[in-house]
Design a protein around this motif. Structure first.
Motif, mmCIF file in Angstrom:
data_model
loop_
_atom_site.group_PDB
_atom_site.id
_atom_site.type_symbol
_atom_site.label_atom_id
_atom_site.label_comp_id
_atom_site.label_asym_id
_atom_site.label_seq_id
_atom_site.Cartn_x
_atom_site.Cartn_y
_atom_site.Cartn_z
ATOM 1 N N GLY A 247 55.171 22.258 42.988
ATOM 2 C CA GLY A 247 55.410 23.656 42.652
ATOM 3 C C GLY A 247 54.716 24.627 43.573
ATOM 4 O O GLY A 247 54.603 25.811 43.253
ATOM 5 N N VAL A 248 54.238 24.132 44.727
ATOM 6 C CA VAL A 248 53.525 24.974 45.691
ATOM 7 C C VAL A 248 54.233 24.933 47.032
ATOM 8 O O VAL A 248 54.629 23.868 47.514
ATOM 9 N N ASP A 249 54.390 26.093 47.633
ATOM 10 C CA ASP A 249 55.010 26.190 48.954
ATOM 11 C C ASP A 249 54.021 26.884 49.893
ATOM 12 O O ASP A 249 53.798 28.081 49.790
ATOM 13 N N ILE A 250 53.402 26.110 50.801
ATOM 14 C CA ILE A 250 52.403 26.642 51.725
ATOM 15 C C ILE A 250 53.053 26.930 53.071
ATOM 16 O O ILE A 250 53.739 26.081 53.634
ATOM 17 N N LEU B 211 52.287 34.751 44.640
ATOM 18 C CA LEU B 211 52.087 34.604 46.075
ATOM 19 C C LEU B 211 50.618 34.863 46.397
ATOM 20 O O LEU B 211 50.107 35.964 46.173
ATOM 21 N N LEU B 212 49.935 33.838 46.905
ATOM 22 C CA LEU B 212 48.541 33.952 47.331
ATOM 23 C C LEU B 212 48.514 34.115 48.849
ATOM 24 O O LEU B 212 48.980 33.236 49.581
ATOM 25 N N VAL B 213 47.973 35.235 49.314
ATOM 26 C CA VAL B 213 47.871 35.525 50.743
ATOM 27 C C VAL B 213 46.405 35.370 51.162
ATOM 28 O O VAL B 213 45.525 36.008 50.583
ATOM 29 N N ILE B 214 46.152 34.513 52.149
ATOM 30 C CA ILE B 214 44.788 34.278 52.629
ATOM 31 C C ILE B 214 44.668 34.738 54.076
ATOM 32 O O ILE B 214 45.379 34.248 54.956
ATOM 33 N N ARG C 27 59.958 37.193 54.548
ATOM 34 C CA ARG C 27 60.936 37.150 53.457
ATOM 35 C C ARG C 27 61.455 35.727 53.246
ATOM 36 O O ARG C 27 61.649 35.286 52.106
ATOM 37 N N ASN C 28 61.676 35.024 54.332
ATOM 38 C CA ASN C 28 62.210 33.665 54.242
ATOM 39 C C ASN C 28 61.231 32.679 53.612
ATOM 40 O O ASN C 28 61.626 31.580 53.206
ATOM 41 N N ALA C 29 59.962 33.040 53.532
ATOM 42 C CA ALA C 29 58.944 32.132 53.003
ATOM 43 C C ALA C 29 58.469 32.510 51.606
ATOM 44 O O ALA C 29 57.554 31.871 51.076
ATOM 45 N N PHE D 157 50.322 31.816 51.614
ATOM 46 C CA PHE D 157 50.414 32.190 53.025
ATOM 47 C C PHE D 157 49.046 31.997 53.679
ATOM 48 O O PHE D 157 48.075 32.650 53.301
ATOM 49 N N ASP D 158 48.986 31.087 54.641
ATOM 50 C CA ASP D 158 47.804 30.915 55.480
ATOM 51 C C ASP D 158 48.014 31.829 56.681
ATOM 52 O O ASP D 158 48.734 31.495 57.607
ATOM 53 N N ARG D 159 47.382 32.989 56.655
ATOM 54 C CA ARG D 159 47.728 34.141 57.484
ATOM 55 C C ARG D 159 49.079 34.663 56.992
ATOM 56 O O ARG D 159 49.726 34.041 56.141
#
Length: 295
Positions: free
Chosen positions: A108-111, A82-85, A131-133, A143-145
């Motif tokens: 394979g990516v979920d933004i 999980l990448l958080v920006i 949690r749902n994301a 996560f963009d924010r």
């Protein structure tokens, strides 16, 4: 070239022992956001041309590791990333999405871009929509924010009582610990842009008709709270940079450096995971014989 020790103000190397971007950018004990220059290049001694050259080949390495992570999950693996920006307006989140996340296979990516919560989301605890994301095994979530908006904008604008948002730091730490325990590696990045650079980027958006679509008058309203946001980020980093989910603060005035740094942060975490190709659940030699006998 990376250096292990760095001056907090300038980000320049002072030693000769090489370090990773993970080491150079991690916000450890005593971290001071105000003391880190947004124009610094921690972990890298080169210029823009050198940075662009250093990017060569990284996309292929990211792509291979992503495929291995996905394949591992098809064999029963439970790991994900999980990448958080996070960052102020114009800090370069969009560029990170295009230049870093764009290196991955989109399958394979979920933004998830977190905006103001909907009416339904407001009826649930603040972590419900987070949690749902979360990414599924084998996937890379972006996560963009994120859930940190609930201790940033919520704090700056007093959207909920102080007694409520002040409890959220501990809740976030507990939540992230549980996510990591379940098999997800969290890479939290704060893009650290200066007030002067933000002003210049906003001015460019106003000067160029092809950039008007990116301009939001509300950005100036938020800019008026600059000092409050810097304080809110400092506290969030202090309280929520933990051993299992540390913060990485990336100076973002130089776009080329921010992209190089985030690319390497993700790459280093994937390399540490070292996902493996799953073993075949069939007789490979038997299948080769069958295939060879076919016309």
């Amino acid at each position: 070239m990376a250096k292990k020790s760095r001056d907090k103000k300038s980000g320049t190397g002072k030693g000769t022992e090489q370090a990773t971007f993970t080491q150079a950018l991690r916000a450890g004990e005593g971290f001071d956001l105000a003391a880190l220059s947004p124009r610094a290049t921690p972990g890298f001694d080169g210029d823009k041309a050198g940075g662009e050259k250093a990017m060569e080949g990284l996309a292929d390495r990211l792509s291979e590791l992503q495929e291995r992570l996905y394949a591992e999950s098809r064999g029963g693996g439970t790991r994900s990333v999980l990448l958080v920006i996070q960052g102020m307006d114009t800090s370069g989140k969009g560029g990170i999405m295009r230049h870093v996340v764009g290196s991955f296979d989109p399958q394979g990516v979920d933004i998830t871009a977190f905006k103001a919560p909907s009416d339904e989301e407001k009826r649930h605890p603040f972590l419900w929509r987070i949690r749902n994301a979360l990414p599924s095994p084998g996937d890379i979530g972006v996560f963009d924010r994120s859930h940190y908006e609930d201790v940033l904008i919520v704090r700056v604008h007093d959207l909920v009582p102080r007694s409520q948002w002040s409890r959220r730091y501990a809740q976030i730490n507990d939540f992230e610990a549980s996510v990591v325990e379940s098999g997800t590696t969290i890479v939290k990045v704060m893009l650290h842009v200066s007030s002067d650079e933000q002003k210049a980027r906003l001015a460019e958006r106003l000067d160029r008709p092809d950039k008007h679509w990116k301009y939001n008058p509300g950005d100036l309203d938020e800019r008026a709270h600059w000092a409050d946001y810097q304080e809110a980020y400092q506290v969030a980093i202090e309280k929520c940079s933990t051993d299992v989910a540390p913060w990485f603060v990336v100076p973002a005035d130089r776009k080329w450096y921010a992209r190089l740094a985030v690319t390497n942060l993700v790459l280093e975490h994937l390399e540490a995971l070292d996902p493996q190709w799953p073993e075949a659940d069939f007789d490979v030699e038997a299948e080769q014989r069958r295939l060879s006998q076919m016309p």
